[in-house]
Structure formats: C-alpha cells, structure tokens
Design a protein around this motif. Sequence first.
Motif, PDB file in Angstrom:
ATOM      1  N   ARG A   1      44.812  46.977  36.943  1.00 29.16           N
ATOM      2  CA  ARG A   1      44.685  47.262  38.383  1.00 29.16           C
ATOM      3  C   ARG A   1      43.214  47.203  38.804  1.00 29.16           C
ATOM      4  O   ARG A   1      42.892  46.709  39.890  1.00 29.16           O
TER       5      ARG A   1
ATOM      6  N   LEU B   1      43.040  56.302  39.145  1.00 30.11           N
ATOM      7  CA  LEU B   1      44.388  55.766  38.898  1.00 30.11           C
ATOM      8  C   LEU B   1      45.133  56.608  37.867  1.00 30.11           C
ATOM      9  O   LEU B   1      46.345  56.814  37.976  1.00 30.11           O
TER      10      LEU B   1
ATOM     11  N   GLU C   1      42.131  43.646  39.257  1.00 25.55           N
ATOM     12  CA  GLU C   1      42.675  43.101  40.507  1.00 25.55           C
ATOM     13  C   GLU C   1      41.916  43.634  41.725  1.00 25.55           C
ATOM     14  O   GLU C   1      41.657  42.900  42.681  1.00 25.55           O
TER      15      GLU C   1
END
Length: 546
Positions: free
Chosen positions: A128, A114, A131
């Motif tokens: 993120r 990321l 999630e």
Amino acid sequence: MMPTSPLLSIENLSISFGAKKCVNELNLAVARGERVALVGESGSGKSLTALSILRLLEHATTSGRIVFEGEDLLAKTEQQMRGIRGADIAMVFQEPMTALNPLYTVGKQIAESLRLHEGLRPNAARARGIELLRRTGIPEPERRIDSFPHQLSGGQRQRAMIAMALACRPRLLLADEPTTALDVTVRQQIVDLLIELQEQEAADRGMAVLLITHDLNLVRRFAQRVAVMEKGVLVETNTTEALFANPQHPYTKRLLDSEPRRCVDPVPAESNNVLEIRGLAVDYRMSAKGLRSLFGSAKFRALQDVDLTLRRGETVGIVGESGSGKSTLASTVLGLQRAAAGEIRVGGRPLASYRSSSAEWCALCARMQVVFQDPFGSLSPRMTVEQIVGEGLRVHKPKLGANERGHRVVELLEEVGLPADALLRYPHEFSGGQRQRIAIARALAVEPELLVLDEPTSALDVSVQQQVLALLTRLQKKYGLSYLFITHDLAVMWAMAHRVVVMKSGRIVESGDTLDVLHAPSHPYTQSLLAASMQVPEADANEAIA
C-alpha cells in the motif's frame, strides 16, 4: 445524497496560554468535499486552530466546540483521539524534514498508520505504501520506499508526507503551509497533486481540505472558500472569487494590497563594476561506490562557465530551482568556496589576490556581506541585538570606542526601523520580519558595497515581505548598494531586480533585463518556471527599468 450538515464545525473556539488569549470566539465550518483556506499573518492563530482540531496543543486552555461528523472532539478522551488522528483527520505539516522521523524510512512511517488503524500486515502495508508513493508522483516508489527522509529532495519529502496523511483515506486533511520554501515548479506540482487527490477522494468519501497559509497566490489557485484571521479573530469569510474581487474588511484589503511592488530606478550609466565573474566552474568531490572507489573519488560539477557582472547600485537576481547552483555561486563570490576555476574580480582585482594579506582579506570581507534566508538560524541566540550588530564594528572598526560603537548601533537600528530599546533583547524575542531587519543592520554595520541576499523573504508573511523589500530598496538608493539577490519567488524578483540570471544545472541558461526575461522568456526552462509560478505581475509601461 450528500449530508447537509458540515463535516467540521468550529463553534466559539477560544485558545489561551495563561492570561494571553490567542484565538477568540472562532466560528468556522468546512463542508464535505470542500477546500477552505485559513489565511492570516504569523501570530494570527491559524496553526493553533489547526492543531486544536487534532488536540495537539500542550499547556493551552481551550473552550468552545469542535464538532467533527457530529461529535465534539474537545469532549473525547486521549485514547479516542488516537483513533481519529491519521484515520479520520490527517495533517500535512509545514516542514517535512522536521515532521518525518530521521531514524526510519518513509516506508516504515507510512506503514505505521496502516498497521495501527487498519491492521495490515507488514507486506500488505508495504505494498500500500508503494502505491501511495506512486500516486503522489514519487519516481521509482519501489526503491524510494526504503529511503530515509534526508535522502529525498524537499518536494519528495512533502509528497511522502502527503502519502502518509492519505494512507488511511481521512475525511478531513489539514495542510499547514505545505508549499513554503519550495521551488515554483515543485510548489505547482504539490498544489496540483493536492487538488487532484482531494477531488478523487471527495467524489468517493467527501474528503475536505483545510489549508493553512499566508500565500495569497496559492489561496487563489487552490481554495473554494477563504477565511481570514487577524490576531486570533476571524474577520472575514467568503468565496475565493468574491473575496479577491471585493474584500470587505480593512485587514483583508491590507493583505491583498501587500503583494510586491516594483520600484526600481535605472542604474547610472557611469556606475563601475563591483563584481565581475568570467568562466567560473566549481566541482564537489563525491565518494565513489563499487569499483570506482579503487580509482579515487568522483566529481560533481556544481557550476559551469558562469559569466556575470554587477554594477554599483544594481540588483542582479539569481533564479533557479534547488540544485541549480545559486547558493554555490553565492558562497564562491564570498570566498567561502576555494575549489573554483575561472576568474572572480571584486573592485577590479582578482579575488585570490586579496588572500595574500590577512589585512586586505579582512577589508574585503567588510565590503561584501550576506543576509541569510533564516535569520533565526543565522543570529546567535546567546547574544543581544547590541552585541550582534556591534560585532562587525569591533572587528572591522577597532578604533571606535564603546560609546561611539553603541551610538552607531542605535543609528543602524533606527535605519532599519527598529526601536533603540531592542538593544538588550535577544533574537527569540522578535518576529521573523524584525529578525531579518536585525540581520540587515548587522550587514550594514561595516558599510559594505555588495550584499548577497540569499532568499531573505521566503519565510515571511506577505505584508512583512513587502516591508523588507521596501527597506532594501530604500537602503540601496541611499547608499548605492549592489545586491546579488537569490530567490525562487519570481514576483519578488520582478519587484527588486534590474537584471535577472536564470540558472539550471549549474549553468546560466538565460539573462537580461528583468521585465524582458519575465514577460518574454526565450529559454524553455525559463518559460517552465513562469508557467509554474502562481503569479507574475503584468508589464507596465510606466515601470522604471535599468
């Protein structure tokens, strides 16, 4: 409207290592939003093809074209490929414990792509990652994101790998044997998860999946189209339904015909008990935390109230998920786990009574042998086949001379279907199925009564698996061997076992004749295992059962 050109197009791909050509003129296309399975035995070139897409092959000569989104990947620089790997094309590897870095938490490994591809700051990348872990079904993702790979179960590690692969929402996902060696329930969860995630991303970004596998039941459940490879050549491509219903190529027919077959003769009524277990319980000591550490270590009960009998010439299958106590039971039967309560009798005598004499214990070890799941890990890489198979003869039959021992080793290799010229070769020079045959020959050398088979076929191709199962069946009928067969593959259990024992959390929750248990289970846990299994053959009135 979706573009008509394929997302990935492999054109005349050839891969060579020196003079050896491993993939020859391969042509394969993957459409946007499609799930394609690339099927074949070990050595057919499946994984080489997948690795070549990401340009991860070293010391290989590659020719042809690999066109992704209209651009030839083989023509790109290494710097350009770094921008594609993980962002546009991601990969889920077969063994997550090897693929994940043991020195970093899963959260840091997910955040790495990321930060590199999307430029997210650490806090945003962590959010993120949480999630993604939640989306892939890992419980307590806020806590698990700080876990190291060894702190997760096999299924959780595979989910973490999937989360890492999906972090940047790739257009193409390569899944290389993503369910090998997983329990049936975890396998079903991973397959269902991949289908769910692919369908979500396909609707938005047209994400496709190229699945690399030799598990035909997984292919039937997952793929929309199948491509079959043999010795580096693509021999057949068709929709999944059409290929399974009407295979055209002889190799495809042979693969589909390689599923386990049941060939179990009844156990003679006069057969004596080789093994008797009554009230077996095993505890493991665990380091306590906090105030509990002041009062000593804690205990974990791995086995509880286990009762089991095994007759001469009989196969009893032990089924259950990881952590159910199967391997603990096996190690306790073999005398490798002493901290046990209850009673184990071998040949009518308590197991503990054999320890009073080293000679008696040595003789007992000859009567009980084991074949492990991973033959490459259990065979010494520094010993030749002759030394490996003959080692037991040197220990347990010291009166045999060198010539007699060598002659016996040759006989054992012939017994398991290996040529005599294998004597001076090392384990790495053999295929997985051949190494498992060497392990079986080593176990047979000392003429045992009982063989503990710990997942002996889980990592083998379907055709090789069938050969090993047929070999074990033939040897049992010839020598009257008794098998304690540990597996999570219910189709293999159906093919081999007279009786089956289902374990959960260290206890036996159901037992009985194999066909009765597999076709009419009474316990909810057994029913859940069967529901999660990719395929268990239907009952046949002509099948022989004990």
